[in-house]
Design a protein around this motif. Structure first.
Motif, mmCIF file in Angstrom:
data_model
loop_
_atom_site.group_PDB
_atom_site.id
_atom_site.type_symbol
_atom_site.label_atom_id
_atom_site.label_comp_id
_atom_site.label_asym_id
_atom_site.label_seq_id
_atom_site.Cartn_x
_atom_site.Cartn_y
_atom_site.Cartn_z
ATOM 1 N N PHE A 197 0.828 -1.205 0.000
ATOM 2 C CA PHE A 197 0.000 0.000 0.000
ATOM 3 C C PHE A 197 0.866 1.260 0.000
ATOM 4 C CE2 PHE A 197 -2.427 3.359 2.127
ATOM 5 C CZ PHE A 197 -3.496 3.434 1.243
ATOM 6 N N ILE A 198 1.932 1.284 0.790
ATOM 7 C CA ILE A 198 2.824 2.448 0.826
ATOM 8 C C ILE A 198 3.500 2.629 -0.531
ATOM 9 C CG2 ILE A 198 4.969 3.352 1.835
ATOM 10 C CD1 ILE A 198 4.040 2.077 4.500
ATOM 11 N N PHE A 199 4.022 1.549 -1.090
ATOM 12 C CA PHE A 199 4.676 1.623 -2.399
ATOM 13 C C PHE A 199 3.694 2.091 -3.466
ATOM 14 C CE2 PHE A 199 5.755 -0.401 -6.459
ATOM 15 C CZ PHE A 199 6.991 0.197 -6.682
ATOM 16 N N PHE A 200 2.511 1.522 -3.494
ATOM 17 C CA PHE A 200 1.495 1.892 -4.473
ATOM 18 C C PHE A 200 1.088 3.353 -4.315
ATOM 19 C CE2 PHE A 200 -2.914 2.139 -5.987
ATOM 20 C CZ PHE A 200 -2.728 1.703 -7.284
ATOM 21 N N SER A 201 0.946 3.817 -3.077
ATOM 22 C CA SER A 201 0.577 5.216 -2.823
ATOM 23 C C SER A 201 1.633 6.171 -3.345
ATOM 24 C CB SER A 201 0.373 5.459 -1.326
ATOM 25 O OG SER A 201 -0.695 4.686 -0.858
ATOM 26 N N LEU A 202 2.904 5.836 -3.140
ATOM 27 C CA LEU A 202 3.978 6.690 -3.647
ATOM 28 C C LEU A 202 3.976 6.735 -5.165
ATOM 29 C CD1 LEU A 202 6.888 5.731 -1.226
ATOM 30 C CD2 LEU A 202 5.641 7.900 -1.314
ATOM 31 N N CYS A 203 3.735 5.599 -5.788
ATOM 32 C CA CYS A 203 3.658 5.561 -7.247
ATOM 33 C C CYS A 203 2.487 6.392 -7.752
ATOM 34 C CB CYS A 203 3.525 4.134 -7.751
ATOM 35 S SG CYS A 203 5.028 3.158 -7.557
ATOM 36 N N MET A 204 1.363 6.258 -7.117
ATOM 37 C CA MET A 204 0.182 7.011 -7.530
ATOM 38 C C MET A 204 0.378 8.507 -7.310
ATOM 39 S SD MET A 204 -1.888 5.159 -9.046
ATOM 40 C CE MET A 204 -3.238 6.301 -9.165
ATOM 41 N N PHE A 205 1.040 8.899 -6.229
ATOM 42 C CA PHE A 205 1.298 10.317 -5.981
ATOM 43 C C PHE A 205 2.131 10.888 -7.116
ATOM 44 C CE2 PHE A 205 4.040 13.686 -4.317
ATOM 45 C CZ PHE A 205 3.055 14.620 -3.994
ATOM 46 N N PHE A 260 0.681 13.329 -17.806
ATOM 47 C CA PHE A 260 0.902 12.435 -16.673
ATOM 48 C C PHE A 260 1.993 11.450 -17.052
ATOM 49 C CE2 PHE A 260 -3.490 13.730 -15.902
ATOM 50 C CZ PHE A 260 -3.359 14.184 -14.602
ATOM 51 N N HIS A 261 2.993 11.332 -16.195
ATOM 52 C CA HIS A 261 4.014 10.329 -16.460
ATOM 53 C C HIS A 261 3.533 8.997 -15.925
ATOM 54 C CE1 HIS A 261 5.476 10.640 -12.268
ATOM 55 N NE2 HIS A 261 5.249 11.926 -12.421
ATOM 56 N N ASN A 262 4.146 7.908 -16.357
ATOM 57 C CA ASN A 262 3.651 6.592 -15.987
ATOM 58 C C ASN A 262 3.949 6.260 -14.519
ATOM 59 O OD1 ASN A 262 6.286 5.533 -15.807
ATOM 60 N ND2 ASN A 262 6.255 4.881 -17.937
ATOM 61 N N LEU A 263 3.342 5.204 -14.045
ATOM 62 C CA LEU A 263 3.458 4.822 -12.633
ATOM 63 C C LEU A 263 4.880 4.501 -12.193
ATOM 64 C CD1 LEU A 263 0.335 2.532 -12.220
ATOM 65 C CD2 LEU A 263 0.681 4.802 -11.266
ATOM 66 N N PHE A 264 5.710 4.063 -13.107
ATOM 67 C CA PHE A 264 7.054 3.633 -12.742
ATOM 68 C C PHE A 264 8.104 4.721 -12.932
ATOM 69 C CE2 PHE A 264 4.602 -0.056 -14.120
ATOM 70 C CZ PHE A 264 4.574 -0.751 -12.917
ATOM 71 N N GLY A 265 7.677 5.925 -13.355
ATOM 72 C CA GLY A 265 8.605 7.038 -13.511
ATOM 73 C C GLY A 265 9.584 6.870 -14.656
ATOM 74 N N THR A 266 9.177 6.131 -15.684
ATOM 75 C CA THR A 266 10.096 5.887 -16.803
ATOM 76 C C THR A 266 9.757 6.724 -18.033
ATOM 77 O OG1 THR A 266 8.762 4.012 -17.529
ATOM 78 C CG2 THR A 266 10.621 3.543 -16.043
ATOM 79 N N THR A 267 8.837 7.681 -17.901
ATOM 80 C CA THR A 267 8.481 8.530 -19.024
ATOM 81 C C THR A 267 9.676 9.375 -19.440
ATOM 82 O OG1 THR A 267 6.190 8.634 -18.302
ATOM 83 C CG2 THR A 267 6.920 10.336 -19.839
ATOM 84 N N ARG A 268 9.963 9.396 -20.741
ATOM 85 C CA ARG A 268 11.058 10.189 -21.297
ATOM 86 C C ARG A 268 10.547 10.910 -22.532
ATOM 87 N NH1 ARG A 268 12.708 7.889 -17.379
ATOM 88 N NH2 ARG A 268 14.610 6.739 -17.034
ATOM 89 N N PHE A 269 10.977 12.139 -22.714
ATOM 90 C CA PHE A 269 10.717 12.870 -23.943
ATOM 91 C C PHE A 269 12.046 13.312 -24.522
ATOM 92 C CE2 PHE A 269 6.260 13.274 -22.862
ATOM 93 C CZ PHE A 269 5.641 13.369 -24.095
ATOM 94 N N MET A 270 12.218 13.071 -25.794
ATOM 95 C CA MET A 270 13.369 13.564 -26.546
ATOM 96 C C MET A 270 12.870 14.699 -27.428
ATOM 97 S SD MET A 270 15.897 11.694 -25.587
ATOM 98 C CE MET A 270 17.123 12.166 -26.801
ATOM 99 N N CYS A 271 13.681 15.763 -27.545
ATOM 100 C CA CYS A 271 13.293 16.901 -28.373
ATOM 101 C C CYS A 271 14.411 17.277 -29.321
ATOM 102 C CB CYS A 271 12.951 18.122 -27.521
ATOM 103 S SG CYS A 271 11.408 17.993 -26.613
#
Length: 130
Positions: free
Chosen positions: A8-16, A63-74
């Motif tokens: 629950f703690i891990f999931f809450s941090l991801c959702m935040f 919104f970035h994904n739950l695992f924090g792996t969203t990347r944008f290249m420009c």
């Protein structure tokens, strides 16, 4: 019960992190009324190509994904015939990434708020034009 609490703690941090949002802003601060060409992409999205007029900006909140792996290249291009260019990682993980295209390079300021502001403190040069 212990494993449920840890989950629950891990999931809450991801959702935040997920609901806090993220964003990219690219501002054209070039001189002599130069326009700026930009195109950004991630695994799932493409932003642009767009021409940003002198003094103008491009802003995108997402919104970035739950695992924090969203990347944008420009890729940004400027100058006669858009002959000067630079490609770079414009977003990683979280926060707001505020990019400024100037004559001597591309500057970045990371913001940990919910919206972009007009503050220019803490800008640092990240890229030079090629």
């Amino acid at each position: 019960m212990k494993y449920f609490t840890i989950f629950f703690i891990f999931f809450s941090l991801c959702m935040f992190g997920h609901v806090s949002g993220a964003g990219i802003r690219i501002v054209n601060e070039l001189k002599n009324k130069k326009t700026l060409w930009m195109r950004c992409y991630s695994k799932n999205d493409v932003l642009g190509p767009t021409i940003i007029p002198n003094g103008g900006q491009f802003t995108d909140y997402f919104f970035h994904n739950l695992f924090g792996t969203t990347r944008f290249m420009c890729t940004l291009k400027q100058g006669p015939g858009f002959s000067h260019s630079q490609s770079f990682r414009a977003f990683k993980n979280s926060g707001l990434w505020d990019w400024r295209a100037r004559e001597d390079g591309i500057y970045l300021r990371r913001i940990y708020k919910t919206k972009f502001d007009d503050d220019t403190d803490n800008l640092h040069k990240e890229q030079s034009w090629i």
